[in-house]
Scaffold this active site. Structure first.
Site, PDB file in Angstrom:
ATOM      1  CG  ASP A  67      -0.309  -0.385   2.514  1.00  0.00           C
ATOM      2  OD1 ASP A  67       0.931  -0.393   2.577  1.00  0.00           O
ATOM      3  OD2 ASP A  67      -1.032  -0.671   3.482  1.00  0.00           O
ATOM      4  CG  ASN A 136      -9.123  -1.341  11.818  1.00  0.00           C
ATOM      5  OD1 ASN A 136      -8.195  -1.979  11.340  1.00  0.00           O
ATOM      6  ND2 ASN A 136      -9.590  -0.241  11.246  1.00  0.00           N
ATOM      7  CG  HIS A 138      -5.944  -2.025   8.701  1.00  0.00           C
ATOM      8  ND1 HIS A 138      -6.136  -0.753   9.204  1.00  0.00           N
ATOM      9  CD2 HIS A 138      -4.605  -2.193   8.668  1.00  0.00           C
ATOM     10  CE1 HIS A 138      -4.973  -0.193   9.450  1.00  0.00           C
ATOM     11  NE2 HIS A 138      -4.027  -1.046   9.136  1.00  0.00           N
TER      12      HIS A 138
HETATM   13  C1  GLP Z   1      -0.626   0.446   8.604  1.00  0.00           C
HETATM   14  C2  GLP Z   1      -0.330  -0.346   7.317  1.00  0.00           C
HETATM   15  C3  GLP Z   1      -0.467  -1.818   7.527  1.00  0.00           C
HETATM   16  C4  GLP Z   1       0.154  -2.168   8.855  1.00  0.00           C
HETATM   17  C5  GLP Z   1      -0.664  -1.593   9.968  1.00  0.00           C
HETATM   18  C6  GLP Z   1      -0.084  -1.780  11.357  1.00  0.00           C
HETATM   19  O1  GLP Z   1      -1.652   1.337   8.493  1.00  0.00           O
HETATM   20  N1  GLP Z   1      -1.114   0.053   6.198  1.00  0.00           N
HETATM   21  O2  GLP Z   1       0.119  -2.511   6.448  1.00  0.00           O
HETATM   22  O3  GLP Z   1       0.202  -3.564   9.024  1.00  0.00           O
HETATM   23  O4  GLP Z   1      -1.059  -0.292   9.731  1.00  0.00           O
HETATM   24  O5  GLP Z   1       0.919  -0.856  11.655  1.00  0.00           O
HETATM   25  P1  GLP Z   1       1.934  -1.050  12.840  1.00  0.00           P
HETATM   26  O6  GLP Z   1       2.819  -2.177  12.453  1.00  0.00           O
HETATM   27  O7  GLP Z   1       2.687   0.254  12.912  1.00  0.00           O
HETATM   28  O8  GLP Z   1       1.140  -1.335  14.048  1.00  0.00           O
END
Ligand code: GLP
Length: 249
Positions: A67, A136, A138
């Site tokens: 992304d 959440n 995702h």
């Molecule tokens: C972001 C990314 C994801 C990632 C997630 C968790 O928004 N788009 O690919 O896995 O959030 O982030 P973190 O690893 O900083 O908790």
């Protein structure tokens, strides 16, 4: 499905890097799907270490990131291109031309998304997809409510994602509202998936993803449908799991 519950973020990164390195060593033209966020940082540092020690080479590796923010200048310190350069690409022998991220500034985003999928297809698809998980549930930027068959597209970010990622931006209100993400259907086409999670903010997401019903309310639950997913989760993120999982070697 394999689940490793490990003691901390450093061990999580090492375990994930070992799994990825083993695949890299046996796949001649390796296609690696990459994720951003703080979670995979220790894994990327380990991969860089292995590369420096001559154990793995990125010379023939092609990467596709999950992304990127929409409308954020690519040179912005919080762009996912900047993140990947800083955390991995600058530290390994990968040709920059082999690294791909969705172009969140393309004049025609729909056409760019279609082309992104075509580029992945052309190289035979992703061999190993690295994932983190949002609070959440995702994956990539597939927020709750995303179709489990979704493809690469522009999405609107939820309030909880803006709260989680906003603090990384100097002015949190400057965080874009939209992003481009591979779809859940796209992610499920990877031959192998490795998801890392650490910290107690991920307890509910990990429990819903691994033991909840497969549902759009938790996008990561779609991974239950994939035949080859390895979960590497720190013990503080695994406290919501109830099942007795077989211990992995
Ligand atoms: C972001 C990314 C994801 C990632 C997630 C968790 O928004 N788009 O690919 O896995 O959030 O982030 P973190 O690893 O900083 O908790």
């Amino acid at each position: 499905m394999k689940l490793y519950v490990v003691k901390d973020k450093a061990t999580m990164g090492k375990k994930a890097a070992d799994v990825i390195a083993a695949e890299m060593q046996t796949t001649p033209h390796f296609v690696l799907g990459l994720a951003t966020g703080s979670t995979p940082e220790t894994c990327y540092a380990e991969l860089a270490k292995k590369n420096k020690a001559g154990k793995i080479s990125f010379e023939n590796v092609i990467t596709f990131n999950l992304d990127e923010y929409a409308g954020l200048p690519v040179k912005h310190p919080e762009s996912y291109r900047s993140f990947m350069d800083a955390k991995l690409f600058k530290h390994v022998n990968i040709p920059m031309s082999a690294t791909h991220l969705p172009n969140g500034n393309a004049p025609d985003l729909d056409a760019m998304c279609e082309e992104y999928e075509m580029m992945m297809d052309k190289v035979g698809g992703v061999d190993v997809q690295v994932l983190g998980i949002g609070r959440n549930g995702h994956i990539g930027f597939n927020e709750p409510g995303s179709s489990l068959a979704s493809r690469t597209r522009k999405v609107k970010l939820t309030k909880s994602t803006k709260e989680a990622n906003g603090p990384y931006f100097k002015a949190p209100d400057k965080m874009p509202d939209y992003a481009i993400t591979m779809g859940i259907g796209t992610i499920l086409e990877a031959k192998k998936i490795i998801l890392m999670a650490c910290g107690d903010t991920k307890v509910d997401a990990i429990a819903a993803a691994l033991e909840g019903p497969v549902s759009v309310t938790c996008p990561a639950s779609a991974l239950q449908l994939h035949p080859d997913v390895t979960w590497v989760v720190t013990k503080d993120a695994a406290t919501g799991l109830k099942m007795e999982w077989p211990e992995q070697d």
